[in-house]
Write a protein that holds these residues in place. Structure first.
Motif, short mmCIF file in Angstrom:
data_model
loop_
_atom_site.label_atom_id
_atom_site.label_comp_id
_atom_site.label_asym_id
_atom_site.label_seq_id
_atom_site.Cartn_x
_atom_site.Cartn_y
_atom_site.Cartn_z
N LEU A 70 -11.05 -2.70 -3.86
CA LEU A 70 -11.55 -1.56 -3.09
C LEU A 70 -10.40 -0.93 -2.31
CD1 LEU A 70 -14.76 -3.21 -1.57
CD2 LEU A 70 -14.67 -1.60 -3.49
N SER A 71 -10.55 0.35 -2.00
CA SER A 71 -9.55 1.02 -1.17
C SER A 71 -9.67 0.52 0.27
CB SER A 71 -9.75 2.53 -1.20
OG SER A 71 -10.93 2.90 -0.49
N LEU A 72 -8.58 0.64 1.02
CA LEU A 72 -8.62 0.24 2.42
C LEU A 72 -9.64 1.05 3.20
CD1 LEU A 72 -4.88 -0.42 3.33
CD2 LEU A 72 -6.68 -2.09 2.87
N ASP A 73 -9.72 2.33 2.92
CA ASP A 73 -10.69 3.17 3.64
C ASP A 73 -12.11 2.69 3.41
OD1 ASP A 73 -8.85 4.90 4.83
OD2 ASP A 73 -8.78 6.21 3.07
N ASP A 74 -12.44 2.34 2.17
CA ASP A 74 -13.79 1.87 1.87
C ASP A 74 -14.07 0.53 2.54
OD1 ASP A 74 -14.42 4.09 0.38
OD2 ASP A 74 -13.95 3.16 -1.56
N VAL A 75 -13.07 -0.34 2.56
CA VAL A 75 -13.27 -1.65 3.20
C VAL A 75 -13.46 -1.50 4.70
CG1 VAL A 75 -12.23 -3.89 3.69
CG2 VAL A 75 -11.99 -2.89 1.41
N ILE A 76 -12.60 -0.72 5.33
CA ILE A 76 -12.64 -0.58 6.78
C ILE A 76 -13.94 0.04 7.27
CG2 ILE A 76 -11.56 0.62 8.75
CD1 ILE A 76 -8.86 0.18 7.30
N LYS A 77 -14.48 0.96 6.53
CA LYS A 77 -15.74 1.59 6.96
C LYS A 77 -16.97 0.81 6.52
CE LYS A 77 -16.20 4.79 3.03
NZ LYS A 77 -16.14 6.20 2.61
N SER A 78 -16.78 -0.32 5.83
CA SER A 78 -17.90 -1.12 5.35
C SER A 78 -18.64 -1.77 6.52
CB SER A 78 -17.42 -2.20 4.39
OG SER A 78 -16.65 -3.18 5.07
N GLU A 79 -19.87 -2.15 6.28
CA GLU A 79 -20.68 -2.81 7.31
C GLU A 79 -20.04 -4.12 7.75
OE1 GLU A 79 -25.25 -4.50 8.03
OE2 GLU A 79 -24.71 -3.53 6.13
N LEU A 80 -19.47 -4.85 6.80
CA LEU A 80 -18.83 -6.14 7.11
C LEU A 80 -17.77 -5.98 8.19
CD1 LEU A 80 -18.32 -9.17 6.37
CD2 LEU A 80 -16.60 -8.32 4.75
N ILE A 81 -16.88 -5.01 8.01
CA ILE A 81 -15.76 -4.83 8.94
C ILE A 81 -16.22 -4.18 10.24
CG2 ILE A 81 -13.53 -3.74 9.27
CD1 ILE A 81 -13.59 -6.13 7.28
N GLN A 82 -17.07 -3.19 10.15
CA GLN A 82 -17.54 -2.51 11.35
C GLN A 82 -18.35 -3.44 12.24
OE1 GLN A 82 -16.63 0.57 12.48
NE2 GLN A 82 -15.18 0.39 10.77
N THR A 83 -19.11 -4.33 11.64
CA THR A 83 -19.87 -5.32 12.43
C THR A 83 -18.92 -6.27 13.15
OG1 THR A 83 -21.75 -5.21 10.93
CG2 THR A 83 -21.59 -7.16 12.33
N LYS A 84 -17.87 -6.69 12.46
CA LYS A 84 -16.87 -7.57 13.07
C LYS A 84 -16.23 -6.89 14.27
CE LYS A 84 -14.44 -11.45 12.83
NZ LYS A 84 -15.08 -12.79 12.91
N ILE A 85 -15.92 -5.60 14.15
CA ILE A 85 -15.32 -4.85 15.24
C ILE A 85 -16.30 -4.70 16.40
CG2 ILE A 85 -14.42 -2.59 15.92
CD1 ILE A 85 -13.33 -2.33 13.03
N ASP A 86 -17.52 -4.31 16.09
CA ASP A 86 -18.52 -4.04 17.13
C ASP A 86 -18.92 -5.28 17.90
OD1 ASP A 86 -18.46 -1.40 16.33
OD2 ASP A 86 -20.27 -1.54 15.10
#
Length: 290
Positions: A70-86
């Motif tokens: 996957l592209s970095l943009d797609d990974v970063i905006k994914s639910e997995l990553i955004q949940t980790k950040i939030d």
């Protein structure tokens, strides 16, 4: 000849211990006692800081990109990553600002890791591969979760984060950092353990938001087999030294406590190991010295 059956030593089982790891073996003994014998596993997992969670975040981004293509943009905006950040709860304002800087530069840091890995032979990567290894005379097994494993290569991702500071004129600032010219020896010890388990060729990828460095057996003496063999022997010494304390304590938590006297100055200063630790947890530790 019958196969040898590995059995966890009494020194470990009397304290309810099942295994060790590279990160555990390298802990100062006072911290190891606190984390593994005073805190519950849940409490231990909840003590964190911006660097630790930020590092996990970068790992997840790189691993998702490589293993799922996957592209970095797609990974970063994914639910997995955004949940980790939030879900991150900072320890204080400084910790909050550092995490914000790490998140802001996450794409650049992850891209530097990907650029490092692009220099390697093409692999079908798997991530977080669990391995166990017995290394007698250590009387328990090592548990490992390896960042990236391919057909004939494996490696670990190491992040370099800057420091945050509050200035009178610019507010909160973040320093850019360079990657090391040589791997940190603790990382070499980690690789030595993984290499003994997997038997594949190793690499270490270091990345910051502005710099990157790839170490392999071709460009780094520390990752050649002779050096790795020596590093593993030294890592085993760390673990055997702890095992000797377990033997002396013979299952008695108070005895083990007195073999691991705390650094009261570090506790009062809330230095690295004590950041985010609740006072009730510290009090629980100190009761063993009354």
């Amino acid at each position: 000849m019958a196969n040898h059956i590995n059995v966890i030593g009494d020194s470990y089982t009397k304290f309810g211990l099942k295994h060790t790891s590279k990160s555990t073996a390298c802990l100062p003994h006072t911290i190891r006692f606190f984390k593994k014998h005073i805190l519950t596993p849940k409490e231990n997992s909840e003590i964190s800081n911006a660097s630790f969670i930020g590092g996990t975040l970068i790992h997840m981004i790189v691993q998702e990109s490589l293993t799922k293509k996957l592209s970095l943009d797609d990974v970063i905006k994914s639910e997995l990553i955004q949940t980790k950040i939030d879900n991150y709860e900072p320890n204080d304002e400084k910790d909050k600002k550092k995490f914000e800087f790490i998140v802001k530069a996450a794409k650049e840091t992850a891209q530097n890791h990907l650029d490092n890995i692009a220099e390697l032979d093409n692999q079908d990567w798997q991530d977080e591969i669990e391995q166990v290894l017995w290394t007698p005379p250590v009387n328990t097994y090592w548990l490992m979760y390896i960042d990236l494993v391919g057909q004939d290569l494996f490696g670990d991702l190491k992040n370099k984060f800057g420091t945050v500071s509050l200035t009178k004129t610019k507010g909160w600032t973040y320093t850019n950092v360079k990657c090391p010219d040589r791997p940190f020896y603790s990382d070499v010890q980690q690789i030595s353990l993984y290499q003994k388990s997997l038997g594949l060729k190793p690499f270490l990828s270091y990345a910051s938001n502005c710099d990157r460095r790839l170490f392999t057996q071709e460009n780094c003496e520390d990752l050649k087999q002779e050096s790795l063999d020596k590093a593993l022997k030294e890592l085993m010494i760390y673990e055997i030294a702890w095992e000797k304390k377990l033997e002396l304590a013979d299952g008695d938590l108070d005895k083990l406590a007195w073999l691991c006297c705390p650094d009261f100055s570090d506790i009062k200063k809330k230095s690295f190991w004590w950041t985010g630790v609740a006072q009730e947890q510290i009090d629980r530790l100190l009761k063993h010295y009354e």
